[in-house]
Scaffold this motif. Structure first.
Motif, mmCIF file in Angstrom:
data_model
loop_
_atom_site.group_PDB
_atom_site.id
_atom_site.type_symbol
_atom_site.label_atom_id
_atom_site.label_comp_id
_atom_site.label_asym_id
_atom_site.label_seq_id
_atom_site.Cartn_x
_atom_site.Cartn_y
_atom_site.Cartn_z
ATOM 1 N N ALA A 130 7.102 74.027 34.898
ATOM 2 C CA ALA A 130 6.021 75.317 34.741
ATOM 3 C C ALA A 130 6.077 75.792 33.334
ATOM 4 N N ALA A 131 7.353 75.719 32.542
ATOM 5 C CA ALA A 131 7.212 76.209 31.238
ATOM 6 C C ALA A 131 6.505 75.194 30.423
ATOM 7 N N ASN A 132 6.723 73.971 30.761
ATOM 8 C CA ASN A 132 5.847 72.918 30.093
ATOM 9 C C ASN A 132 4.419 73.112 30.093
ATOM 10 N N ALA A 133 4.068 73.449 31.187
ATOM 11 C CA ALA A 133 2.513 73.853 31.439
ATOM 12 C C ALA A 133 2.117 74.798 30.712
ATOM 13 N N VAL A 134 2.833 75.865 30.838
ATOM 14 C CA VAL A 134 2.783 77.134 29.723
ATOM 15 C C VAL A 134 2.448 76.823 28.258
ATOM 16 N N LEU A 135 3.551 75.766 27.896
ATOM 17 C CA LEU A 135 3.849 75.756 26.390
ATOM 18 C C LEU A 135 2.840 74.441 25.868
ATOM 19 N N HIS A 136 2.648 73.340 26.561
ATOM 20 C CA HIS A 136 1.947 72.298 26.190
ATOM 21 C C HIS A 136 0.581 72.044 27.060
ATOM 22 N N GLY A 137 0.350 72.907 28.141
ATOM 23 C CA GLY A 137 -0.832 72.809 29.080
ATOM 24 C C GLY A 137 -2.084 73.311 28.230
ATOM 25 N N ALA A 138 -3.142 73.344 29.068
ATOM 26 C CA ALA A 138 -4.305 73.781 28.621
ATOM 27 C C ALA A 138 -4.980 74.668 29.635
ATOM 28 N N GLY A 139 -6.068 75.452 29.310
ATOM 29 C CA GLY A 139 -6.688 76.224 30.344
ATOM 30 C C GLY A 139 -5.877 77.615 30.687
ATOM 31 N N ALA A 140 -6.477 78.493 31.266
ATOM 32 C CA ALA A 140 -6.130 79.821 31.661
ATOM 33 C C ALA A 140 -4.830 79.855 32.546
ATOM 34 N N GLY A 170 14.681 72.637 23.344
ATOM 35 C CA GLY A 170 13.712 72.056 24.049
ATOM 36 C C GLY A 170 13.791 70.366 24.061
ATOM 37 N N GLY A 171 12.838 69.857 24.745
ATOM 38 C CA GLY A 171 12.629 68.286 24.604
ATOM 39 C C GLY A 171 13.262 67.452 25.451
ATOM 40 N N ARG A 172 13.742 68.093 26.768
ATOM 41 C CA ARG A 172 14.594 67.326 27.367
ATOM 42 C C ARG A 172 13.965 67.326 28.888
ATOM 43 N N GLY A 173 12.591 67.843 28.952
ATOM 44 C CA GLY A 173 12.066 67.851 30.465
ATOM 45 C C GLY A 173 11.920 66.333 31.226
ATOM 46 N N LEU A 174 11.458 65.540 30.542
ATOM 47 C CA LEU A 174 11.495 64.222 31.204
ATOM 48 C C LEU A 174 12.849 63.537 31.756
ATOM 49 N N GLU A 175 13.888 63.834 30.628
ATOM 50 C CA GLU A 175 15.220 63.615 31.098
ATOM 51 C C GLU A 175 15.590 64.176 32.165
ATOM 52 N N LEU A 176 15.376 65.638 32.526
ATOM 53 C CA LEU A 176 15.898 66.191 33.542
ATOM 54 C C LEU A 176 15.041 65.737 34.778
ATOM 55 N N LEU A 177 13.801 65.503 34.794
ATOM 56 C CA LEU A 177 12.988 64.786 35.792
ATOM 57 C C LEU A 177 13.879 63.588 36.418
ATOM 58 N N GLU A 178 14.038 62.729 35.286
ATOM 59 C CA GLU A 178 14.624 61.182 35.574
ATOM 60 C C GLU A 178 15.966 61.629 36.166
ATOM 61 N N LEU A 179 16.586 62.719 35.895
ATOM 62 C CA LEU A 179 18.096 62.891 36.521
ATOM 63 C C LEU A 179 18.002 63.364 37.865
ATOM 64 N N LEU A 180 17.177 64.613 38.060
ATOM 65 C CA LEU A 180 17.047 65.340 39.145
ATOM 66 C C LEU A 180 16.003 65.175 40.295
ATOM 67 N N LEU A 193 8.794 68.713 50.871
ATOM 68 C CA LEU A 193 9.291 69.109 49.611
ATOM 69 C C LEU A 193 9.132 68.704 48.372
ATOM 70 N N TRP A 194 7.888 67.937 48.419
ATOM 71 C CA TRP A 194 7.682 67.392 46.949
ATOM 72 C C TRP A 194 6.812 68.792 46.355
ATOM 73 N N ILE A 195 6.708 68.702 45.126
ATOM 74 C CA ILE A 195 6.307 69.968 44.233
ATOM 75 C C ILE A 195 5.382 69.222 43.122
ATOM 76 N N GLU A 196 4.247 70.112 43.147
ATOM 77 C CA GLU A 196 3.318 69.423 42.155
ATOM 78 C C GLU A 196 2.921 70.620 41.084
ATOM 79 N N VAL A 197 2.841 70.301 40.027
ATOM 80 C CA VAL A 197 2.090 71.348 38.931
ATOM 81 C C VAL A 197 1.290 70.798 38.128
ATOM 82 N N TRP A 198 -0.073 71.478 38.268
ATOM 83 C CA TRP A 198 -1.086 71.117 37.604
ATOM 84 C C TRP A 198 -1.482 71.973 36.521
ATOM 85 N N ASP A 199 -1.991 71.460 35.459
ATOM 86 C CA ASP A 199 -2.603 72.149 34.187
ATOM 87 C C ASP A 199 -3.835 71.510 33.806
#
Length: 133
Positions: A55-65, A98-108, A75-81
């Protein structure tokens, strides 16, 4: 809150303003949904950490309102922006915040997916948090 179909299953979905103060709201909303779906206790921490990151990545790097968080009963989660730009690995210093989002996803959430969303535009990041041993 709305409901819609995600990966063939009925899911809970909520749209948030693309502002930093909504990330904790998205985290607590997602955690409540996980509890209501009967998620095991060991998944709640992983869920909270990952939804905060995505969600933080959607806020920082996403687009739209807005951005939308969807939780499926499996229990799948989806975040769209609305940004069509896909996340990428970033170089970072050991002390960077910052800069570790994909690493966290790969791990968890090793089964995570990043998908261009053709019907709505933008992209979705989908993931199932794994159980912690």
């Amino acid at each position: 809150m709305t409901t819609r179909r995600m990966q063939g299953r009925i899911a809970a979905a909520r749209t948030f303003d693309r502002k930093a103060n909504t990330v904790p709201k998205a985290r607590s909303w997602t955690r409540r949904i996980y509890v209501n779906f009967g998620a095991p206790e060991e998944l709640l921490d992983a869920c909270a950490l990952l939804i905060s990151e995505v969600a933080a990545n959607a806020v920082l790097h996403g687009a739209g309102a807005t951005y939308t968080v969807t939780v499926a009963p499996d229990l799948w989660i989806e975040v769209w922006d609305a940004s069509p730009l896909l996340p990428r690995h970033r170089e970072h210093e050991l002390t960077s915040e910052g800069g570790r989002g994909l690493e966290l996803l790969e791990l968890l959430a090793p089964g995570y997916q990043v998908i261009k969303d053709t019907p709505r535009g933008g992209k979705c990041v989908r993931f199932p948090p794994k159980r912690w041993a």
